[in-house]
Design a protein around this motif. Structure first.
Motif, PDB file in Angstrom:
ATOM      1  N   ARG A   1       0.879  -1.335  -0.062  1.00 41.49           N
ATOM      2  CA  ARG A   1       0.068  -0.079  -0.019  1.00 41.49           C
ATOM      3  C   ARG A   1       0.827   1.272  -0.166  1.00 41.49           C
ATOM      4  N   ALA A   2       1.906   1.061   0.696  1.00 39.85           N
ATOM      5  CA  ALA A   2       2.759   2.428   0.664  1.00 39.85           C
ATOM      6  C   ALA A   2       4.383   1.722   1.062  1.00 39.85           C
ATOM      7  N   VAL A   3       5.339   2.449   0.716  1.00 39.47           N
ATOM      8  CA  VAL A   3       6.689   2.284   1.031  1.00 39.47           C
ATOM      9  C   VAL A   3       7.287   3.459   1.482  1.00 39.47           C
ATOM     10  N   ARG A   4       8.094   3.293   2.697  1.00 40.53           N
ATOM     11  CA  ARG A   4       8.822   4.272   3.173  1.00 40.53           C
ATOM     12  C   ARG A   4      10.188   4.033   2.889  1.00 40.53           C
ATOM     13  N   VAL A   5      11.062   4.985   2.522  1.00 40.98           N
ATOM     14  CA  VAL A   5      12.731   4.815   2.668  1.00 40.98           C
ATOM     15  C   VAL A   5      13.099   6.065   2.818  1.00 40.98           C
ATOM     16  N   GLY A   6      13.772   6.127   3.978  1.00 44.12           N
ATOM     17  CA  GLY A   6      14.130   7.412   4.329  1.00 44.12           C
ATOM     18  C   GLY A   6      12.972   8.342   4.858  1.00 44.12           C
ATOM     19  N   ASN A   7      12.953   9.374   4.310  1.00 44.45           N
ATOM     20  CA  ASN A   7      11.867  10.494   4.745  1.00 44.45           C
ATOM     21  C   ASN A   7      10.771  10.631   3.436  1.00 44.45           C
ATOM     22  N   VAL A   8      10.975   9.662   2.513  1.00 41.50           N
ATOM     23  CA  VAL A   8      10.173   9.525   1.553  1.00 41.50           C
ATOM     24  C   VAL A   8       9.199   8.455   1.452  1.00 41.50           C
ATOM     25  N   VAL A   9       7.699   8.735   1.327  1.00 44.27           N
ATOM     26  CA  VAL A   9       6.587   7.745   1.405  1.00 44.27           C
ATOM     27  C   VAL A   9       5.983   7.749   0.041  1.00 44.27           C
ATOM     28  N   GLU A  10       5.769   6.820  -0.583  1.00 39.80           N
ATOM     29  CA  GLU A  10       5.154   6.533  -1.814  1.00 39.80           C
ATOM     30  C   GLU A  10       4.008   5.751  -1.492  1.00 39.80           C
ATOM     31  N   VAL A  11       2.685   6.211  -1.845  1.00 39.53           N
ATOM     32  CA  VAL A  11       1.687   5.427  -1.444  1.00 39.53           C
ATOM     33  C   VAL A  11       1.063   4.779  -2.928  1.00 39.53           C
ATOM     34  N   ALA A  12       0.816   3.511  -2.938  1.00 36.62           N
ATOM     35  CA  ALA A  12       0.211   3.317  -4.232  1.00 36.62           C
ATOM     36  C   ALA A  12      -0.999   3.537  -4.668  1.00 36.62           C
ATOM     37  N   GLY A  13      -1.266   3.427  -6.219  1.00 39.04           N
ATOM     38  CA  GLY A  13      -2.652   3.731  -6.533  1.00 39.04           C
ATOM     39  C   GLY A  13      -3.580   3.211  -5.506  1.00 39.04           C
ATOM     40  N   THR A  14      -4.607   4.032  -4.990  1.00 40.43           N
ATOM     41  CA  THR A  14      -5.698   3.490  -4.161  1.00 40.43           C
ATOM     42  C   THR A  14      -7.044   3.911  -4.702  1.00 40.43           C
ATOM     43  N   THR A  15      -7.742   2.878  -4.245  1.00 42.78           N
ATOM     44  CA  THR A  15      -9.223   3.109  -4.803  1.00 42.78           C
ATOM     45  C   THR A  15     -10.261   2.835  -3.625  1.00 42.78           C
TER      46      THR A  15
END
Length: 127
Positions: A20-34
Motif C-alpha cells: 500500500r505504501a513504502v517508506r525509504v528514509g523520509n520519502v513515502v510513496e503510496v500506491a494507487g488507491t481506490t
C-alpha cells in the motif's frame, strides 16, 4: 537506508507483489488507491469514492509516520474526466492549505468497472 513496507491487508498485495505504501528514509510513496475494500466499493459517485480513497491514503501515511501535511504530489486517475469537479472538491477538502502538486488524468478503465477514481501520493517527511 531502511525500507518500510506498509500493507493494507488486501489479499492481492501478495499476489501482485506490491505494498500500500513504502517508506525509504523520509520519502513515502503510496500506491494507487481506490474505494474498494474487499468486494465492497464505497460510493457510486466520484466524490464519495474520492473521500474513501483519501481516508485510505491517510491511514497508509499514518502507518508510515507521515501525514497529509507531508504530501508533495498526488496523481488522480479518473474514468470520466467530466467528473473532475467532484474529485477535485474532495481532494481540495483535504489539501486546500497543503496544496501539493497534482495531476488528474482520464483513463480508459480501472480494475473494477464500479471504480471511478484511483489516487497515488508522494510524501516527504520533514526532519
Amino acid at each position: 537506508m531502511m525500507r518500510q513496507l506498509i500493507s493494507s491487508g488486501a489479499p492481492w498485495e501478495a499476489v501482485v507483489g506490491y505494498s500500500r505504501a513504502v517508506r525509504v528514509g523520509n520519502v513515502v510513496e503510496v500506491a494507487g488507491t481506490t474505494a474498494q475494500d474487499g468486494d465492497t466499493v464505497t460510493g457510486t459517485d466520484a466524490y464519495t469514492q474520492t473521500r474513501r480513497v483519501l481516508e485510505k491514503i491517510g491511514a497508509a501515511l499514518n502507518a508510515a509516520g507521515a501525514s497529509f501535511e507531508d504530501v508533495v504530489r498526488t496523481r488522480m486517475f479518473v474514468t470520466d474526466i467530466s467528473q473532475w469537479e467532484e474529485v477535485g472538491r474532495a481532494h481540495g477538502e483535504v489539501f486546500a492549505t497543503i496544496r501539493p502538486t497534482a495531476s488528474m488524468l482520464e483513463v480508459k478503465a480501472l480494475i473494477d468497472p464500479r471504480l471511478l477514481v484511483e489516487i497515488e501520493a508522494t510524501a516527504i517527511i520533514s526532519a
